[in-house]
Scaffold this motif. Structure first.
Motif, PDB file in Angstrom:
ATOM      1  N   ASP A   1      41.141  65.981  24.163  1.00  0.00           N
ATOM      2  CA  ASP A   1      40.551  65.211  24.625  1.00  0.00           C
ATOM      3  C   ASP A   1      41.336  63.784  25.265  1.00  0.00           C
ATOM      4  OD1 ASP A   1      38.037  64.750  22.876  1.00  0.00           O
ATOM      5  OD2 ASP A   1      38.775  64.765  21.195  1.00  0.00           O
ATOM      6  N   GLY A   2      42.804  64.952  26.338  1.00  0.00           N
ATOM      7  CA  GLY A   2      43.514  64.222  26.922  1.00  0.00           C
ATOM      8  C   GLY A   2      44.268  63.328  26.139  1.00  0.00           C
ATOM      9  N   PHE A   3      43.980  63.214  25.082  1.00  0.00           N
ATOM     10  CA  PHE A   3      45.013  62.312  24.460  1.00  0.00           C
ATOM     11  C   PHE A   3      45.218  62.409  23.052  1.00  0.00           C
ATOM     12  CE2 PHE A   3      40.905  61.048  23.104  1.00  0.00           C
ATOM     13  CZ  PHE A   3      40.712  60.416  21.423  1.00  0.00           C
ATOM     14  N   LEU A   4      45.904  61.869  22.035  1.00  0.00           N
ATOM     15  CA  LEU A   4      46.345  62.246  20.827  1.00  0.00           C
ATOM     16  C   LEU A   4      46.567  60.978  19.907  1.00  0.00           C
ATOM     17  CD1 LEU A   4      47.644  65.623  18.860  1.00  0.00           C
ATOM     18  CD2 LEU A   4      48.678  62.593  17.641  1.00  0.00           C
ATOM     19  N   MET A   5      45.571  60.795  18.933  1.00  0.00           N
ATOM     20  CA  MET A   5      45.397  59.533  17.863  1.00  0.00           C
ATOM     21  C   MET A   5      46.109  59.581  16.618  1.00  0.00           C
ATOM     22  SD  MET A   5      42.641  57.167  16.309  1.00  0.00           S
ATOM     23  CE  MET A   5      41.492  58.690  16.454  1.00  0.00           C
ATOM     24  N   GLU A   6      47.289  59.411  16.290  1.00  0.00           N
ATOM     25  CA  GLU A   6      48.536  59.717  15.499  1.00  0.00           C
ATOM     26  C   GLU A   6      47.853  57.936  14.122  1.00  0.00           C
ATOM     27  OE1 GLU A   6      52.188  61.124  14.583  1.00  0.00           O
ATOM     28  OE2 GLU A   6      53.246  58.810  14.218  1.00  0.00           O
ATOM     29  N   VAL A   7      47.601  58.343  13.087  1.00  0.00           N
ATOM     30  CA  VAL A   7      46.932  57.410  11.712  1.00  0.00           C
ATOM     31  C   VAL A   7      48.082  57.614  10.938  1.00  0.00           C
ATOM     32  CG1 VAL A   7      44.824  56.485  10.780  1.00  0.00           C
ATOM     33  CG2 VAL A   7      44.501  57.375  12.776  1.00  0.00           C
ATOM     34  N   CYS A   8      48.848  56.147  10.732  1.00  0.00           N
ATOM     35  CA  CYS A   8      49.762  56.322   9.377  1.00  0.00           C
ATOM     36  C   CYS A   8      48.722  55.419   8.254  1.00  0.00           C
ATOM     37  CB  CYS A   8      50.250  55.007   9.539  1.00  0.00           C
ATOM     38  SG  CYS A   8      51.921  54.373   9.226  1.00  0.00           S
ATOM     39  N   VAL A   9      49.251  57.125   7.557  1.00  0.00           N
ATOM     40  CA  VAL A   9      48.449  56.393   5.895  1.00  0.00           C
ATOM     41  C   VAL A   9      49.858  56.791   4.359  1.00  0.00           C
ATOM     42  CG1 VAL A   9      46.312  57.800   6.778  1.00  0.00           C
ATOM     43  CG2 VAL A   9      48.343  59.077   5.676  1.00  0.00           C
ATOM     44  N   ASP A  10      49.012  55.901   4.269  1.00  0.00           N
ATOM     45  CA  ASP A  10      49.356  56.315   2.344  1.00  0.00           C
ATOM     46  C   ASP A  10      49.427  56.006   1.682  1.00  0.00           C
ATOM     47  OD1 ASP A  10      48.851  53.696   2.029  1.00  0.00           O
ATOM     48  OD2 ASP A  10      49.705  52.565   1.853  1.00  0.00           O
ATOM     49  N   SER A  11      48.156  56.900   1.703  1.00  0.00           N
ATOM     50  CA  SER A  11      47.182  57.868   0.688  1.00  0.00           C
ATOM     51  C   SER A  11      46.748  58.825   0.897  1.00  0.00           C
ATOM     52  CB  SER A  11      46.262  56.377  -0.351  1.00  0.00           C
ATOM     53  OG  SER A  11      45.645  56.554   0.694  1.00  0.00           O
ATOM     54  N   VAL A  12      46.242  59.116  -0.283  1.00  0.00           N
ATOM     55  CA  VAL A  12      45.504  61.254   0.073  1.00  0.00           C
ATOM     56  C   VAL A  12      43.956  60.259   0.767  1.00  0.00           C
ATOM     57  CG1 VAL A  12      44.421  62.456  -0.616  1.00  0.00           C
ATOM     58  CG2 VAL A  12      46.518  62.017  -1.718  1.00  0.00           C
ATOM     59  N   GLU A  13      43.582  59.286   0.767  1.00  0.00           N
ATOM     60  CA  GLU A  13      42.239  58.421   0.527  1.00  0.00           C
ATOM     61  C   GLU A  13      41.974  57.928   2.129  1.00  0.00           C
ATOM     62  OE1 GLU A  13      39.090  55.336   0.032  1.00  0.00           O
ATOM     63  OE2 GLU A  13      40.717  54.738  -1.566  1.00  0.00           O
ATOM     64  N   SER A  14      42.772  57.958   2.775  1.00  0.00           N
ATOM     65  CA  SER A  14      43.639  57.316   3.711  1.00  0.00           C
ATOM     66  C   SER A  14      43.164  58.653   4.504  1.00  0.00           C
ATOM     67  CB  SER A  14      44.737  56.374   4.169  1.00  0.00           C
ATOM     68  OG  SER A  14      43.684  54.948   3.732  1.00  0.00           O
ATOM     69  N   ALA A  15      44.446  59.649   4.116  1.00  0.00           N
ATOM     70  CA  ALA A  15      44.378  60.544   5.041  1.00  0.00           C
ATOM     71  C   ALA A  15      43.084  61.313   5.129  1.00  0.00           C
ATOM     72  CB  ALA A  15      45.690  61.312   4.331  1.00  0.00           C
ATOM     73  N   VAL A  16      42.122  61.371   4.426  1.00  0.00           N
ATOM     74  CA  VAL A  16      40.520  62.214   4.392  1.00  0.00           C
ATOM     75  C   VAL A  16      39.918  61.259   5.997  1.00  0.00           C
ATOM     76  CG1 VAL A  16      38.809  62.673   3.200  1.00  0.00           C
ATOM     77  CG2 VAL A  16      41.266  63.205   2.332  1.00  0.00           C
ATOM     78  N   ASN A  17      40.171  59.853   4.907  1.00  0.00           N
ATOM     79  CA  ASN A  17      39.570  58.902   5.985  1.00  0.00           C
ATOM     80  C   ASN A  17      40.451  59.151   7.964  1.00  0.00           C
ATOM     81  OD1 ASN A  17      37.667  58.190   3.870  1.00  0.00           O
ATOM     82  ND2 ASN A  17      38.419  56.021   3.765  1.00  0.00           N
ATOM     83  N   ALA A  18      41.139  58.801   7.773  1.00  0.00           N
ATOM     84  CA  ALA A  18      41.817  59.319   9.297  1.00  0.00           C
ATOM     85  C   ALA A  18      41.282  60.360  10.031  1.00  0.00           C
ATOM     86  CB  ALA A  18      43.417  59.314   8.948  1.00  0.00           C
ATOM     87  N   GLU A  19      41.506  61.730   8.971  1.00  0.00           N
ATOM     88  CA  GLU A  19      40.881  62.853   9.701  1.00  0.00           C
ATOM     89  C   GLU A  19      39.783  62.771  10.095  1.00  0.00           C
ATOM     90  OE1 GLU A  19      41.575  67.261   9.209  1.00  0.00           O
ATOM     91  OE2 GLU A  19      40.799  66.704   7.321  1.00  0.00           O
ATOM     92  N   ARG A  20      38.890  62.576   8.945  1.00  0.00           N
ATOM     93  CA  ARG A  20      37.094  62.399   8.804  1.00  0.00           C
ATOM     94  C   ARG A  20      36.831  61.566  10.171  1.00  0.00           C
ATOM     95  NH1 ARG A  20      34.848  59.753   4.390  1.00  0.00           N
ATOM     96  NH2 ARG A  20      32.716  59.455   5.571  1.00  0.00           N
ATOM     97  N   GLY A  21      38.256  60.686  11.125  1.00  0.00           N
ATOM     98  CA  GLY A  21      38.056  59.322  12.018  1.00  0.00           C
ATOM     99  C   GLY A  21      38.154  59.848  13.615  1.00  0.00           C
ATOM    100  N   GLY A  22      38.411  60.614  13.509  1.00  0.00           N
ATOM    101  CA  GLY A  22      38.844  62.463  15.124  1.00  0.00           C
ATOM    102  C   GLY A  22      40.862  61.947  15.004  1.00  0.00           C
ATOM    103  N   ALA A  23      41.364  61.926  13.814  1.00  0.00           N
ATOM    104  CA  ALA A  23      42.865  61.599  14.155  1.00  0.00           C
ATOM    105  C   ALA A  23      43.405  62.689  14.080  1.00  0.00           C
ATOM    106  CB  ALA A  23      43.567  60.768  12.870  1.00  0.00           C
ATOM    107  N   GLY A  24      44.292  62.861  15.200  1.00  0.00           N
ATOM    108  CA  GLY A  24      44.943  64.323  15.639  1.00  0.00           C
ATOM    109  C   GLY A  24      45.466  64.703  15.149  1.00  0.00           C
ATOM    110  N   ARG A  25      46.330  63.948  14.466  1.00  0.00           N
ATOM    111  CA  ARG A  25      47.880  63.752  13.366  1.00  0.00           C
ATOM    112  C   ARG A  25      48.124  62.799  12.375  1.00  0.00           C
ATOM    113  NH1 ARG A  25      52.062  64.093  17.305  1.00  0.00           N
ATOM    114  NH2 ARG A  25      51.954  62.166  17.320  1.00  0.00           N
ATOM    115  N   ILE A  26      48.406  62.824  11.043  1.00  0.00           N
ATOM    116  CA  ILE A  26      48.818  62.115  10.216  1.00  0.00           C
ATOM    117  C   ILE A  26      50.423  61.760   9.851  1.00  0.00           C
ATOM    118  CG2 ILE A  26      48.366  61.930   7.923  1.00  0.00           C
ATOM    119  CD1 ILE A  26      46.116  62.684   8.011  1.00  0.00           C
ATOM    120  N   GLU A  27      50.755  60.049  10.167  1.00  0.00           N
ATOM    121  CA  GLU A  27      52.036  60.109   9.548  1.00  0.00           C
ATOM    122  C   GLU A  27      51.871  59.899   8.401  1.00  0.00           C
ATOM    123  OE1 GLU A  27      55.618  57.443  12.068  1.00  0.00           O
ATOM    124  OE2 GLU A  27      54.358  56.209  10.230  1.00  0.00           O
TER     125      GLU A  27
END
Length: 246
Positions: A3-29
């Motif tokens: 899409d011309g950009f990448l959104m990285e979401v910082c997470v500290d749990s499995v739930e947050s990681a799953v939610n980040a991916e569902r929301g469109g994150a391209g990378r997880i920290e």
């Protein structure tokens, strides 16, 4: 970055990681201790997150909160954590180290980078504590860091926007206080093609019995009966804003 950009979401749990991916994150920290700015997560957390998401997972390597001046024993912990993170499927690593006078610790960073390779490495917000950010950035580029997390050496990316704009054409990623209200201004002002956020909301605990007289951490810690997780709706909103701009 289709899409011309990448959104990285910082997470500290499995739930947050799953939610980040569902929301469109391209990378997880992946971190622990977000109240302290992020520390090394458990390898159990990394293993399960890797089983649950398909986007790349970059692992924070930070043995404690506080400053970024590390002892020899702390360095040994960092090296051990890097090896374990690689063993358990990390797609990249995130660390930072400074000298006592606020400069990049080139000797230590070189040593840690050697353990990290061939994985890509991000220099984290230790960058915001350096004496001279322009000199520091040149040092990081010469060492081989792929990207830098920064809020422009200020309290948030919006306040540090002028510096971020000077850095963004090289390797920097704006970070810090990014919300639906300021993301457009930050991206338009910085010409960045990546951004980093936590996009969290508080969720009430499922506990029915509660003891209000006991806290599990220091007085500044999060309440035991409120859990912060990455919010799918917030991630999607940030994603949509960025798509509209970039």
């Amino acid at each position: 970055m289709d899409d011309g950009f990448l959104m990285e979401v910082c997470v500290d749990s499995v739930e947050s990681a799953v939610n980040a991916e569902r929301g469109g994150a391209g990378r997880i920290e992946l971190c622990a201790g977000l109240m302290e700015g992020g520390t090394t997560p458990s390898m159990g957390l990394l293993q399960v997150v890797k089983q649950c998401v398909r986007v790349p997972v970059f692992v924070m390597i930070r043995p404690r909160g506080g400053d970024f001046l590390y002892s020899d024993r702390e360095v040994e912990v960092m090296k051990a954590d890097i090896r374990l993170a690689k063993l358990h499927g990390a797609d990249g690593l995130v660390f930072g180290a400074l000298t006592e006078d606020g400069r990049i610790d080139t000797e230590l960073c070189t040593s840690l980078l050697a353990v990290c390779r061939p994985l890509p490495v991000t220099f984290h917000r230790a960058f915001d504590m350096v004496h001279d950010p322009l000199v520091a950035l040149e040092t990081l580029i010469s060492l081989g860091f792929e990207r830098v997390l920064t809020s422009g050496c200020d309290s948030s990316a919006l306040e540090g926007l002028s510096l971020i704009k000077r850095l963004a054409e090289q390797v920097s990623v704006p970070w810090g206080g990014i919300t639906e209200r300021n993301l457009q201004r930050i991206l338009e002002g910085s010409t960045a093609s990546e951004f980093h956020c936590s996009a969290r909301s508080a969720r009430d605990s499922g506990m029915k019995f509660r003891n209000p007289n006991v806290a599990m951490g220091a007085s500044f810690s999060a309440p035991e009966y409120s859990i912060k997780v990455a919010d799918v709706a917030k991630v999607r909103t940030l994603n949509a804003i960025a798509k509209n701009i970039l």
